[in-house]
Design a protein around this motif. Structure first.
Motif, PDB file in Angstrom:
ATOM      1  N   ARG A 208      16.401  12.757 -65.714  1.00  0.00           N
ATOM      2  CA  ARG A 208      17.761  13.102 -65.339  1.00  0.00           C
ATOM      3  C   ARG A 208      17.559  14.325 -64.461  1.00  0.00           C
ATOM      4  O   ARG A 208      16.915  15.302 -65.123  1.00  0.00           O
ATOM      5  CB  ARG A 208      18.454  13.314 -66.450  1.00  0.00           C
ATOM      6  N   VAL A 209      18.291  14.933 -63.873  1.00  0.00           N
ATOM      7  CA  VAL A 209      18.515  16.142 -63.246  1.00  0.00           C
ATOM      8  C   VAL A 209      19.956  16.453 -63.577  1.00  0.00           C
ATOM      9  O   VAL A 209      20.838  15.881 -63.127  1.00  0.00           O
ATOM     10  CB  VAL A 209      18.246  16.322 -61.700  1.00  0.00           C
ATOM     11  N   ILE A 210      20.178  17.631 -64.379  1.00  0.00           N
ATOM     12  CA  ILE A 210      21.511  18.163 -64.447  1.00  0.00           C
ATOM     13  C   ILE A 210      21.635  19.354 -63.556  1.00  0.00           C
ATOM     14  O   ILE A 210      20.715  20.257 -63.448  1.00  0.00           O
ATOM     15  CB  ILE A 210      21.954  18.174 -66.010  1.00  0.00           C
ATOM     16  N   VAL A 211      22.959  19.716 -63.045  1.00  0.00           N
ATOM     17  CA  VAL A 211      23.165  20.746 -62.521  1.00  0.00           C
ATOM     18  C   VAL A 211      24.305  21.699 -62.992  1.00  0.00           C
ATOM     19  O   VAL A 211      25.031  21.130 -63.424  1.00  0.00           O
ATOM     20  CB  VAL A 211      23.653  20.448 -60.925  1.00  0.00           C
ATOM     21  N   PHE A 212      23.929  23.095 -63.222  1.00  0.00           N
ATOM     22  CA  PHE A 212      24.934  23.796 -63.707  1.00  0.00           C
ATOM     23  C   PHE A 212      25.604  24.520 -62.524  1.00  0.00           C
ATOM     24  O   PHE A 212      24.989  25.066 -61.440  1.00  0.00           O
ATOM     25  CB  PHE A 212      24.042  24.805 -64.246  1.00  0.00           C
ATOM     26  N   ASP A 213      26.859  24.538 -62.599  1.00  0.00           N
ATOM     27  CA  ASP A 213      27.679  25.290 -61.707  1.00  0.00           C
ATOM     28  C   ASP A 213      28.985  25.769 -62.120  1.00  0.00           C
ATOM     29  O   ASP A 213      29.401  25.084 -63.197  1.00  0.00           O
ATOM     30  CB  ASP A 213      27.883  24.571 -60.154  1.00  0.00           C
TER      31      ASP A 213
END
Ligand SMILES: Nc1ncnc2c1ncn2[C@@H]1O[C@H](COP(=O)(O)OP(=O)(O)OP(=O)(O)O)[C@@H](O)[C@H]1O
Ligand SMILES: [Mg+2]
Lengths: 255, 270
Positions: A208-213
């Motif tokens: 999984r790739v989670i993106v913080f923004d």
């Protein structure tokens, strides 16, 4: 219930929000890559997972247990730098992964000989046997990170936290470190969280790739809001699982 | 080429290093020559030959009354005081430095206190020490301890705090207790710093030793210098001064070698 549960997590420093409303469920054995702009709070999130600091609100539970109050053996960590002990030889660094739980932090006698043997096996596996007696400062960056990972794994943690572990390495060394990590993961089946600035690396290694923004953005005050998870990609099959043809189509495909 | 990029060769380096010593010697010889030519009984700048003769006498001839060679006796007494004082200060500094650096509660309790205490001029306390501890060995050792311990504590607690947070966290994730972290992570990394700090505090330690000996003692290098001052025996004073300098230099050098041998992992950083 999933293995790692992050519920409604907030973190702010001196009234300045860094992380907002983070919710995440991770299954045992999953590899989660974390990406996001510099300064958006990825390392902060890792520190919270590590229980090095406590969140302002919300909690993190592993296997349903009470939130941890300080770092312990169930969470291993590798930082970008300073992850190994400079005053110990490579072999001693590996032994430390076992011996630090002893009363004096050391093994004696037969236990010590057994620990040294185990350390030599580990070193052979991570390809550092030839530098077993050297001090970390004399190793290349890639070798130091391999040592740091080997040392963290010696403690058999249930989750492994990696903060830009390969950030300072050249592309070639990075690739061999990817193979190394993939291999170790296949052997141990650990849950891994890895912060990276390299999207390709994140998709290649992660399930999984989670993106913080920052979901909200105040142009007059960029620091008014914190970051949260804005995307959560399935990264198996190189991040394009939906393009895998599932049904038999009976169409001639190039062999 | 810029001056900052110009480097002397090996021979020139040796020559340049020797130059200030030679110049000082020359200046002294010329000065002494001029004064002795004007007044042969001048005592202020004895000729080098006379200093050498005095030194030989001091080093070899026993005292008529006690039968001891006072020069070596003074040396032994002073070195013992110095060693005990510095040893006590170093152990205290190490223990408190580690505690203050590692434990927030101890840090909150002591760091302000130590910062204030280290501002007290130790020599101003000397009369109190004489009153409390008497004129014997104890007050001299205590002066050295009081004089350099605050510096050692501050320096070593700072070094302990400078150990990267990552390493401490790493040790925690390997299951280390506070005691294990102190013993296996902090202590080995602070020990080389201890030697460096002791090297830095040896100068003040000698100062306090000589001051205490000068004021109240009947033996020791400092006592002897101040004793013969009454007779204007410059040759004796200079012999002792050169000897003290040499001792200080050799101790410093020995500590430097020890640090490099005992802590090979520090590499060239010391
Ligand atoms: N202990 C702290 N006290 C106050 N502010 C902090 C603290 N730790 C981090 N911050 C702030 O929190 C923000 C997020 O920091 P963090 O290190 O988590 O970012 P990051 O996403 O890991 O960035 P990078 O990609 O550069 O490593 C930064 O603005 C930082 O200044
Ligand atoms: Mg970071």
């Amino acid at each position: 219930m999933s293995f790692v549960t992050v519920r409604d997590l907030f973190q702010s420093y001196g009234g300045r929000p860094i992380l907002e409303r983070i919710n995440l469920e991770v299954e045992e054995g999953e590899f989660v890559s974390i990406v996001g702009a510099s300064g958006c709070g990825k390392s902060t999130f890792l520190r919270l997972l590590l229980a090095e600091e406590q969140p302002s609100r919300g909690d993190i539970r592993i296997a349903g247990a009470e939130p941890a109050r300080e770092p312990g053996r169930e969470r291993g960590v590798v930082f970008q730098r300073y992850s190994v002990f400079p005053h110990m030889t490579v072999r001693e660094n590996i032994v430390a992964g076992d011996s630090f739980t002893r009363p004096l932090g050391r093994f004696f006698g037969a236990a010590r000989r057994a620990a040294l043997r185990r350390a030599d096996e580990t070193l052979a596996r991570i390809g550092l046997a030839h530098v077993a007696d050297a001090y970390p400062a004399t190793l290349s960056g890639g070798m130091q990170q391999r040592l740091a990972i080997g040392q963290a794994l010696t403690a058999r943690p249930r989750i492994l936290l990696l903060d830009e572990p390969f950030g300072a390495l050249d592309p070639g060394t990075r690739l061999s470190m990817h193979d190394f990590l993939t291999e170790l993961r296949a052997q141990t089946g650990m849950t891994v969280f890895m912060v990276t600035h390299d999207l390709e690396e994140g998709f290649k290694l992660g399930d999984r790739v989670i993106v913080f923004d920052k979901p909200r953005w105040d142009p007059t005050d960029p620091e008014a809001y914190g970051a949260t998870i804005t995307y959560d990609f399935d990264a198996r099959n190189g991040g394009i699982p939906f393009q895998t043809i599932k049904e038999e189509t009976h169409v001639l495909r190039p062999a | 080429m810029r001056l900052i990029n110009r480097r002397p060769g090996r021979v020139l380096t040796a020559f340049l290093a020797a130059l200030p010593f030679v110049l000082v010697m020359l200046a002294y010889m010329v000065g002494s020559d001029i004064r002795l030519a004007e007044n042969p009984s001048d005592k202020l700048m004895p000729a080098p030959a006379q200093i050498a003769a005095t030194a030989e006498r001091l080093l070899t001839e026993p005292d008529r009354r006690s039968g001891r060679i006072l020069f070596w006796y003074d040396t032994a007494v002073s070195l013992k005081r110095l060693a005990i004082g510095v040893g006590l200060a170093a152990s205290t500094g190490l223990i408190f430095g580690l505690l203050i650096g590692l434990l927030p509660h101890i840090r909150a309790t002591f760091s302000g206190f130590v910062a204030v205490i280290s501002m007290v001029p130790p020599l101003a306390l000397l009369p109190i020490l004489f009153i409390v501890f008497g004129l014997g060995e104890l007050s001299k050792v205590v002066l050295i301890v009081i004089g350099i311990t605050p510096f050692l504590i501050r320096d070593l607690s700072q070094r302990t705090l400078e150990i990267p947070r990552e390493q401490i966290v790493k040790a925690e994730t390997l299951g280390a207790s506070t005691f294990t972290i102190a013993l296996r992570v902090a202590l080995p990394q602070v020990l080389p710093r201890l030697i460096q700090s002791v090297r830095l505090s040896l100068g003040p330690a000698w100062l306090f030793l000589i001051a205490a000996e000068a004021i109240a003692s009947d033996l020791g290098l400092g006592y002897r210098i101040f004793l013969v001052r009454r007779y204007l025996a410059m040759d004796v004073i200079l012999t002792y001064v050169i000897w003290i300098t040499l001792l200080a230099f050799m101790i410093d050098w020995a500590l430097k070698v020890l640090a490099r041998r005992a802590f090979p992992w520090t590499g060239a950083s010391l």
